[in-house]
Structures are given as C-alpha cells and as structure tokens.
Scaffold this motif. Sequence first.
Motif, PDB file in Angstrom:
ATOM      1  N   ASN A 137     -75.127   8.488  -6.432  1.00  0.00           N
ATOM      2  CA  ASN A 137     -75.146   9.374  -6.840  1.00  0.00           C
ATOM      3  C   ASN A 137     -74.300   9.914  -5.886  1.00  0.00           C
ATOM      4  OD1 ASN A 137     -76.620  11.196  -5.284  1.00  0.00           O
ATOM      5  ND2 ASN A 137     -77.647  11.848  -7.483  1.00  0.00           N
ATOM      6  N   GLU A 138     -72.728  11.515  -6.384  1.00  0.00           N
ATOM      7  CA  GLU A 138     -71.656  11.908  -5.324  1.00  0.00           C
ATOM      8  C   GLU A 138     -73.108  11.728  -4.030  1.00  0.00           C
ATOM      9  OE1 GLU A 138     -68.715  11.321  -5.276  1.00  0.00           O
ATOM     10  OE2 GLU A 138     -68.702   9.914  -7.004  1.00  0.00           O
ATOM     11  N   TRP A 139     -74.076  13.157  -4.010  1.00  0.00           N
ATOM     12  CA  TRP A 139     -75.056  13.702  -2.957  1.00  0.00           C
ATOM     13  C   TRP A 139     -75.558  12.351  -2.390  1.00  0.00           C
ATOM     14  CZ3 TRP A 139     -74.696  17.775  -0.673  1.00  0.00           C
ATOM     15  CH2 TRP A 139     -76.451  17.956   0.426  1.00  0.00           C
ATOM     16  N   THR A 140     -76.054  10.994  -2.484  1.00  0.00           N
ATOM     17  CA  THR A 140     -76.448  10.212  -1.745  1.00  0.00           C
ATOM     18  C   THR A 140     -75.564   9.520  -0.780  1.00  0.00           C
ATOM     19  OG1 THR A 140     -78.158  10.243  -4.075  1.00  0.00           O
ATOM     20  CG2 THR A 140     -78.046   8.700  -2.235  1.00  0.00           C
ATOM     21  N   VAL A 141     -74.000   9.130  -1.253  1.00  0.00           N
ATOM     22  CA  VAL A 141     -72.988   8.217  -0.741  1.00  0.00           C
ATOM     23  C   VAL A 141     -72.996   9.950   0.391  1.00  0.00           C
ATOM     24  CG1 VAL A 141     -70.774   8.791  -0.816  1.00  0.00           C
ATOM     25  CG2 VAL A 141     -72.669   7.827  -2.775  1.00  0.00           C
TER      26      VAL A 141
ATOM     27  N   LEU B  43     -67.058   0.889   2.116  1.00  0.00           N
ATOM     28  CA  LEU B  43     -68.319   1.300   1.829  1.00  0.00           C
ATOM     29  C   LEU B  43     -69.037   2.928   0.870  1.00  0.00           C
ATOM     30  CD1 LEU B  43     -71.506   1.147   4.508  1.00  0.00           C
ATOM     31  CD2 LEU B  43     -70.245   3.299   5.180  1.00  0.00           C
ATOM     32  N   ILE B  44     -68.931   3.260   0.466  1.00  0.00           N
ATOM     33  CA  ILE B  44     -68.685   4.520  -0.288  1.00  0.00           C
ATOM     34  C   ILE B  44     -68.546   3.918  -1.425  1.00  0.00           C
ATOM     35  CG2 ILE B  44     -67.940   6.739  -1.657  1.00  0.00           C
ATOM     36  CD1 ILE B  44     -66.728   7.497   0.902  1.00  0.00           C
TER      37      ILE B  44
END
Length: 287
Positions: free
Chosen positions: A191-195, A181-182
């Motif tokens: 990006n990492e923050w959105t994930v 999913l990631i």
Amino acid sequence: MSKLIKKRKPNRSIGGDIALYIFLILVAMVMVFPIVYAVSSAMKPLDELFKFPPRIFPQHPTFDNFSDLFVTMGKSGVVTFSRYLFNTVFITFVGTAGHLIIASMGAFVLAKYEFPGGKTFFKIVTVSMMFTGMVTQIPNYLIINKLGWIDTYWAIIVPAFAAPMGFFLMKQFMEGLPTSLIEAAKIDGANEWTVFSRIVMPNVKPAWMTLIIFSVQGLWNNRASTFIYSEERKTLVYALQQIQAGGIARTGQGAAVLVVVMIVPILIFVFSESQILETMASSGLKD
C-alpha cells in the motif's frame, strides 16, 4: 586485441597527485582551524586569553572555564541548567522530527503523483526560499500571536515544520527515484504507506540525513527570544549568550559557551556525513 584492452593510465603524474594532496591538506587545515582555536581558547586561563600576540594552543590548559560556566548557570536564578537543556533538546527533537515527516510525505506526493495545482504549489515553495527569516518575522509573529502560541514551544516548533529548504531537497531527491521501483512494489501488494516507509525513505537516506543536519543546526542555535519570554521556557543558547555578555570577567566562560553551543551540531554533522557518503556510494539506482 591486446592493444585494444591495454590498461588505461591515469592522466595525473605522481607529482600531480602529491600537489593535489598538499592542496587538500591545506584546505582541511583552514577549515578545521576555527574549531581548534575555539576549543583551545576555552581551555586557556584568563590571563592567556588576553595575551598579545595570541597563542593558538594554551600553555597551561585548564577546564576551569567550563566548571565556572556550570557554576554560573546553577546560580543564575529561577531556572536550572538542566531546564534550559531540556527546552533546547525538546524543541530541536520535535521540530526536526516533524519537519522530516511533513517534508518527506509532501515531497513524495509532488514527486511521484500528478494532480491539479501540484506544479504551482512547488513554485510557491521555491519562491518562499528567497525570503529570509528577517523578512517573514513580522507576519510570523502576527500569525503565531493570533493562534495563541506566544510564549510556548509551538511558536518555534510549528514554523520549523514548514521550512521550505527541507521540502525542496526531499522533492528533488525523490524525483530521481525510479518510478518502476514503486510500481513493482504496488504490483506485489504494497500500500501507499508501505511504499513510502519501506521503499522510498530508505532509498533517499542522503536527503533526509542532510535535512536532519540543517534542521538540528537551525533549531539548536535558535535563541527563541522573539516568541518565548518566560525564563522556564528559554533555550540553552539564550541563557549561555546572556552569560557570554557578562563582561571581561566572563571572557573564559564566553569561550566555553562557544564550544558548548557548537559541539552538538558538529557531532551530528560528523556522524551523519559518514552515513551520507556510505549511502550515496552503495545505493545508486537506475531506471
């Protein structure tokens, strides 16, 4: 073919279902009895509080204990009731929010990324759960004193950020989240923050709701008397317990204190529990 798709019958009989419901009702009554007795005691006049044998429900219910409590709080001296309440709400809100953010972000890194020392760090967190607050009280005091945080809100808030239980809970729950999913979100350009904020956190809602329950219960009931000495920074629980210790004449107010102290954690638990059950039932994921 019709025999193969024959409807499966439940293993329990009607009598078994009735016995199960009776058992659950009895367990529920045992668990709710302390709350009912505390509320009914707070509504008893002073003479009924000393009756023997004690009665569960008041014969002449009254709210005088609560009104007397607020009058006593208003006459307590330098600090008003609203100030004690603000101190407790501020410490509880900031401490819980910080604990949630730090525990969830740290757990996300440990659960979904490999880096040197990651497993060792998690073992340290796990071992730290073995030590109670009484064991770590002296080193905590020395560290907070060295930082100059004695008699400030931060003496209670900052240690709450690092509570190991929330970190452990979030990490274990995030490990069950499908890595695919990631990866799919990253392929789509996230990006990492959105994930983290839009994929991970909504799918581990049961974990962080449980974390909020534990954190609020711990901070709301924290007397903070070890680190906070100024009356204008003391918590509501500390002030209420001072009134509760006022002797026989304040027995009714003491019963009201118990209700005031426990009402917020109970309400948060009740509302959060329904959301946890709903989330666990509707957001199952399989890799």
